[in-house]
Design a protein around this motif. Structure first.
Motif, PDB file in Angstrom:
ATOM      1  N   UNK A  13       0.814  -1.224   0.000  1.00 50.66           N
ATOM      2  CA  UNK A  13       0.000   0.000   0.000  1.00 50.66           C
ATOM      3  C   UNK A  13       0.844   1.270   0.000  1.00 50.66           C
ATOM      4  N   UNK A  14       1.984   1.232   0.657  1.00 52.95           N
ATOM      5  CA  UNK A  14       2.860   2.407   0.665  1.00 52.95           C
ATOM      6  C   UNK A  14       3.503   2.604  -0.701  1.00 52.95           C
ATOM      7  N   UNK A  15       3.913   1.513  -1.316  1.00 48.98           N
ATOM      8  CA  UNK A  15       4.498   1.589  -2.651  1.00 48.98           C
ATOM      9  C   UNK A  15       3.484   2.082  -3.677  1.00 48.98           C
ATOM     10  N   UNK A  16       2.214   1.790  -3.444  1.00 43.62           N
ATOM     11  CA  UNK A  16       1.173   2.169  -4.401  1.00 43.62           C
ATOM     12  C   UNK A  16       1.033   3.675  -4.544  1.00 43.62           C
ATOM     13  N   UNK A  17       1.621   4.437  -3.629  1.00 39.95           N
ATOM     14  CA  UNK A  17       1.553   5.895  -3.747  1.00 39.95           C
ATOM     15  C   UNK A  17       2.376   6.417  -4.918  1.00 39.95           C
ATOM     16  N   UNK A  18       3.260   5.596  -5.441  1.00 39.56           N
ATOM     17  CA  UNK A  18       4.103   6.023  -6.551  1.00 39.56           C
ATOM     18  C   UNK A  18       5.549   6.126  -6.121  1.00 39.56           C
ATOM     19  N   UNK A  19       6.450   6.335  -7.084  1.00 40.52           N
ATOM     20  CA  UNK A  19       7.883   6.305  -6.786  1.00 40.52           C
ATOM     21  C   UNK A  19       8.413   7.508  -6.021  1.00 40.52           C
ATOM     22  N   UNK A  20       7.735   8.646  -6.119  1.00 42.62           N
ATOM     23  CA  UNK A  20       8.237   9.827  -5.424  1.00 42.62           C
ATOM     24  C   UNK A  20       9.679  10.114  -5.796  1.00 42.62           C
ATOM     25  N   UNK A  21      10.555  10.128  -4.798  1.00 41.28           N
ATOM     26  CA  UNK A  21      11.983  10.362  -5.017  1.00 41.28           C
ATOM     27  C   UNK A  21      12.812   9.092  -4.791  1.00 41.28           C
ATOM     28  N   UNK A  22      12.152   7.951  -4.674  1.00 41.24           N
ATOM     29  CA  UNK A  22      12.869   6.723  -4.335  1.00 41.24           C
ATOM     30  C   UNK A  22      13.687   6.222  -5.529  1.00 41.24           C
ATOM     31  N   UNK A  23      15.004   6.128  -5.392  1.00 37.58           N
ATOM     32  CA  UNK A  23      15.880   5.790  -6.520  1.00 37.58           C
ATOM     33  C   UNK A  23      15.563   4.452  -7.177  1.00 37.58           C
ATOM     34  N   UNK A  24      15.337   3.406  -6.393  1.00 36.59           N
ATOM     35  CA  UNK A  24      15.103   2.083  -6.981  1.00 36.59           C
ATOM     36  C   UNK A  24      13.833   2.068  -7.819  1.00 36.59           C
ATOM     37  N   UNK A  25      12.773   2.699  -7.316  1.00 33.88           N
ATOM     38  CA  UNK A  25      11.532   2.745  -8.079  1.00 33.88           C
ATOM     39  C   UNK A  25      11.672   3.618  -9.317  1.00 33.88           C
ATOM     40  N   UNK A  26      12.418   4.702  -9.197  1.00 34.78           N
ATOM     41  CA  UNK A  26      12.618   5.563 -10.364  1.00 34.78           C
ATOM     42  C   UNK A  26      13.453   4.861 -11.428  1.00 34.78           C
ATOM     43  N   UNK A  27      14.486   4.102 -10.992  1.00 32.67           N
ATOM     44  CA  UNK A  27      15.270   3.329 -11.966  1.00 32.67           C
ATOM     45  C   UNK A  27      14.391   2.297 -12.666  1.00 32.67           C
ATOM     46  N   UNK A  28      13.484   1.685 -11.913  1.00 37.84           N
ATOM     47  CA  UNK A  28      12.592   0.693 -12.504  1.00 37.84           C
ATOM     48  C   UNK A  28      11.648   1.347 -13.510  1.00 37.84           C
ATOM     49  N   UNK A  29      11.050   2.461 -13.140  1.00 43.04           N
ATOM     50  CA  UNK A  29      10.147   3.160 -14.053  1.00 43.04           C
ATOM     51  C   UNK A  29      10.886   3.606 -15.308  1.00 43.04           C
ATOM     52  N   UNK A  30      12.106   4.078 -15.131  1.00 45.36           N
ATOM     53  CA  UNK A  30      12.912   4.523 -16.266  1.00 45.36           C
ATOM     54  C   UNK A  30      13.227   3.356 -17.198  1.00 45.36           C
ATOM     55  N   UNK A  31      13.557   2.194 -16.624  1.00 45.60           N
ATOM     56  CA  UNK A  31      13.900   1.019 -17.436  1.00 45.60           C
ATOM     57  C   UNK A  31      12.699   0.523 -18.224  1.00 45.60           C
ATOM     58  N   UNK A  32      11.541   0.444 -17.564  1.00 47.22           N
ATOM     59  CA  UNK A  32      10.333  -0.040 -18.242  1.00 47.22           C
ATOM     60  C   UNK A  32       9.926   0.935 -19.350  1.00 47.22           C
ATOM     61  N   UNK A  33       9.872   2.206 -19.013  1.00 40.41           N
ATOM     62  CA  UNK A  33       9.473   3.218 -19.999  1.00 40.41           C
ATOM     63  C   UNK A  33      10.454   3.243 -21.170  1.00 40.41           C
ATOM     64  N   UNK A  34      11.744   3.179 -20.863  1.00 40.41           N
ATOM     65  CA  UNK A  34      12.744   3.194 -21.930  1.00 40.41           C
ATOM     66  C   UNK A  34      12.632   2.008 -22.849  1.00 40.41           C
TER      67      UNK A  34
END
Length: 231
Positions: A126-147
């Motif tokens: 549930x906490x992760x469901x709020x979105x990546x915010x500034x969290x590096x690991x989640x941002x790297x994951x979003x960047x990899x998937x989107x890329x």
């Protein structure tokens, strides 16, 4: 020559705080994480935590990021390499694409790794469901998937929609168990719910049922994503 005495307790660190907070989340849920409780568990005074984290949310951010750090992203590397090669080819006048890697297979492998990481710590979902915010690991994951999706030919808007859809699906599948939602009471189902006459057996096969449901949904989701098309 004298030596400084070794401290009786391990020195406080960000890693120790995060590990302790994650253990509390796993055992008792998000509500168990308070600065007072963490300090007590770590054997320190509350203000000591603020030398490493400003707020409780900063601690939970670090916990969430640690969980996502376990997600495998290596399947997206060919797209990064392909995109770089494509830029070079474009400058050289070539029209070759970023490579022939199977983006659907990459998404499937990533989704399984993502689900495994979240399923190991369902109370943090549930906490992760709020979105990546500034969290590096989640941002790297979003960047990899989107890329990977844009390199495979999807528009930026489509890649955003697909990435969000995958996150909803994976997070939902890790949040709880479908099979464990039924009680072991054959009479209940046989009496009032004839189509659920074997529902009392589901919990016994929980892993098989939940894994099968995830794979069925994943195949259906990916099959529904046709070749990249115009908006």
């Amino acid at each position: 020559m004298w030596h400084m005495a070794r401290p009786r307790k391990p020195l406080l660190s960000r890693a120790r705080i995060v590990a302790c907070a994650l253990a509390l989340v796993d055992d008792e849920g998000l509500q168990a994480v308070t600065t007072r409780r963490l300090a007590a568990e770590l054997g320190v005074r509350g203000p000591s935590l603020y030398n490493h984290f400003r707020t409780k949310d900063d601690i939970l951010d670090a916990v969430a990021d640690a969980v996502c750090a376990d997600v495998d992203l290596s399947m997206f590397e060919p797209y990064t390499e392909g995109a770089e090669a494509a830029e070079g080819a474009e400058r050289a006048g070539s029209t070759d694409g970023p490579g022939a890697a199977d983006w659907q297979d990459a998404l499937a492998r990533w989704a399984r790794s993502y689900r495994a990481a979240l399923a190991a710590h369902p109370h943090i979902v549930p906490y992760l469901a709020r979105g990546p915010g500034r969290r590096p690991s989640q941002l790297r994951m979003a960047d990899a998937v989107f890329g990977a999706l844009t390199a495979a030919g999807w528009s930026r808007a489509q890649a955003t929609h697909i990435g969000a859809t995958m996150r909803y699906f994976v997070a939902g599948s890790a949040l709880g168990s479908f099979a464990r939602g039924f009680v072991d009471d054959a009479e209940l189902y046989a009496r009032d719910y004839p189509h659920l006459d074997e529902a009392h057996l589901l919990a016994e096969y929980q892993q098989r049922v939940d894994d099968g449901a995830f794979e069925t949904g994943l195949r259906a989701l990916l099959a529904g994503l046709a070749q990249p098309r115009d908006d």
